[in-house]
Design an enzyme around this catalytic site. Structure first.
Site, PDB file in Angstrom:
ATOM      1  N   ARG A 216      23.867  17.707 -54.681  1.00  0.00           N
ATOM      2  CA  ARG A 216      24.364  17.716 -53.634  1.00  0.00           C
ATOM      3  C   ARG A 216      25.887  18.280 -54.469  1.00  0.00           C
ATOM      4  O   ARG A 216      26.665  17.516 -55.578  1.00  0.00           O
ATOM      5  CB  ARG A 216      24.902  16.721 -52.570  1.00  0.00           C
ATOM      6  CG  ARG A 216      23.766  16.532 -51.920  1.00  0.00           C
ATOM      7  CD  ARG A 216      23.711  17.142 -50.257  1.00  0.00           C
ATOM      8  NE  ARG A 216      23.149  16.837 -49.194  1.00  0.00           N
ATOM      9  CZ  ARG A 216      21.816  17.695 -49.122  1.00  0.00           C
ATOM     10  NH1 ARG A 216      21.175  18.228 -50.466  1.00  0.00           N
ATOM     11  NH2 ARG A 216      20.921  17.510 -48.424  1.00  0.00           N
TER      12      ARG A 216
ATOM     13  N   GLU B  31      30.207  24.644 -48.844  1.00  0.00           N
ATOM     14  CA  GLU B  31      28.832  25.581 -48.446  1.00  0.00           C
ATOM     15  C   GLU B  31      29.260  25.984 -47.278  1.00  0.00           C
ATOM     16  O   GLU B  31      29.626  25.266 -46.380  1.00  0.00           O
ATOM     17  CB  GLU B  31      27.792  24.638 -48.487  1.00  0.00           C
ATOM     18  CG  GLU B  31      27.217  24.728 -50.237  1.00  0.00           C
ATOM     19  CD  GLU B  31      25.715  23.724 -50.418  1.00  0.00           C
ATOM     20  OE1 GLU B  31      25.095  23.720 -49.673  1.00  0.00           O
ATOM     21  OE2 GLU B  31      25.434  23.792 -51.470  1.00  0.00           O
TER      22      GLU B  31
ATOM     23  N   HIS C 175      21.790  27.163 -52.337  1.00  0.00           N
ATOM     24  CA  HIS C 175      21.160  26.733 -51.696  1.00  0.00           C
ATOM     25  C   HIS C 175      19.265  26.313 -51.497  1.00  0.00           C
ATOM     26  O   HIS C 175      18.783  26.334 -50.428  1.00  0.00           O
ATOM     27  CB  HIS C 175      21.819  24.903 -50.104  1.00  0.00           C
ATOM     28  CG  HIS C 175      21.411  23.880 -49.821  1.00  0.00           C
ATOM     29  ND1 HIS C 175      22.630  22.747 -49.721  1.00  0.00           N
ATOM     30  CD2 HIS C 175      20.233  23.526 -49.937  1.00  0.00           C
ATOM     31  CE1 HIS C 175      21.699  21.816 -49.840  1.00  0.00           C
ATOM     32  NE2 HIS C 175      20.868  21.664 -50.206  1.00  0.00           N
TER      33      HIS C 175
END
Ligand code: NAP
Length: 296
Positions: A215, A244, A262
């Site tokens: 993360r 993000e 991602h």
């Protein structure tokens, strides 16, 4: 039909499977929603839960749940499911891919050749490195198994020591100090928030490479950018970011950094398996059966 709030982007196949079973709502969640399908980064706090009196189940299409207030959900008796295991191998593949891409300048060289170039700087040897893995759970273990044949040494940190031969370090500072490559595979949340700070990066050292498939919240992004710009560390391979989809321009400017949007679980095969698990959990819940992959 049962009202379901779809709180994440969904493939056509998942959307069709859900639409065949539920009345789908997007945008704002209706107070009548009995189910939510969210992504691994979904945020659901006590206030939002208070506005969803009918909610029975949150099915996360992923394994991250650091954005969920689990205490509030547990107190309300709301079930929570994730999609563990099916994405493990893909995330591990990407971690190794990012590591190799940083050492061997794969992305920078690709860009150079596309723009007509040929003479590029030397890369650095990827094999023989001391690979430190922060979080030796499902994904961390799969990364370790992939790295073992070509790593000089494998090291790890987790909350508890594992029955493996690899060297255990009690905290991330010691892990960074002893590693050439630091790969993050632990959950987000308060316990790991910006745990990779300026001190950890300095310990990783001028030859060190950071890989993050966990993360963005694990990394102090400002400190990372400074460390890369000053050469405090050698490079980074990043699949996840603090805010993000925003990726700081300073990161995008650095060619010793390899970036992915991602993509850890983003293969056709895994996304289909994840969607099937989401639907299987919802079907089981509304049929009064045991949930295949319950978190709560
Ligand atoms: P997992 O099986 O639960 O493993 C988590 C590991 O992290 C465990 O070894 C755990 O230690 C360790 N850990 C937890 N809290 C820690 C802490 N405070 N300090 C040190 N170690 C800690 O989870 P997983 O399936 O491997 O997934 C790991 C994470 O990857 C997920 O939480 C998610 O955020 C991320 N992820 C990213 C993508 C992507 O697309 N990039 C995809 C899937 C998952 P113990 O074993 O001692 O409990």
């Amino acid at each position: 039909m049962v009202d379901l709030y779809l709180a994440t982007a969904a493939s056509d196949a998942l959307r069709a499977a859900l639409a065949a079973r539920f009345t789908l709502h997007e945008g704002d969640p209706p107070t009548t929603a009995r189910a939510i399908v969210g992504g691994g980064q979904m945020r659901l706090d006590a206030a939002m839960l208070g506005r969803l009196p009918a909610l029975e189940i949150v099915a996360i299409n992923g394994v991250g749940y650091d954005g969920l207030d689990l205490d509030a959900l547990r107190a309300r008796g709301v079930r929570v499911t994730t999609t563990p295991d099916v994405l493990t191998e893909d995330v591990a593949d990407l971690a190794i891919g990012l590591m190799l891409a940083v050492f061997r300048r794969i992305a920078a060289n690709d860009a150079a050749v596309r723009s007509g170039g040929w003479a590029v700087p030397l890369g650095r040897r990827a094999s023989g490195r001391r690979v430190g893995i922060f979080g030796l759970g499902k994904i961390g273990m799969a990364i370790a198994e992939r790295a073992a044949p070509f790593a000089g040494e494998l090291l790890y940190t987790a909350r508890s020591r594992k029955p493996v031969d690899w060297r255990y370090l009690p905290d991330i500072a010691a892990l960074a100090e002893a590693s050439d490559v630091l790969i993050l595979a632990a959950p987000g949340g308060a316990a790991t928030d910006r745990i990779v700070n300026a001190d950890v990066l300095a310990r990783l050292g001028t030859e060190g490479v950071l890989v993050n498939v966990a993360r963005g919240s694990l990394v102090d992004e400002v400190a990372l950018i400074a460390a890369l710009q000053r050469g405090t560390i050698a490079g980074a391979g990043l699949d996840v970011f603090a805010e993000e989809p925003h990726v700081p321009e300073a990161l995008r400017m650095l060619d010793q950094v390899v970036l992915a949007p991602h993509q850890g679980s983003a293969t056709v095969e895994t996304r289909a398996a994840m969607a099937a698990l989401v639907v299987a959990n919802l079907d089981a819940h509304f049929a009064g059966k045991d949930l295949p992959t319950p978190l709560l």
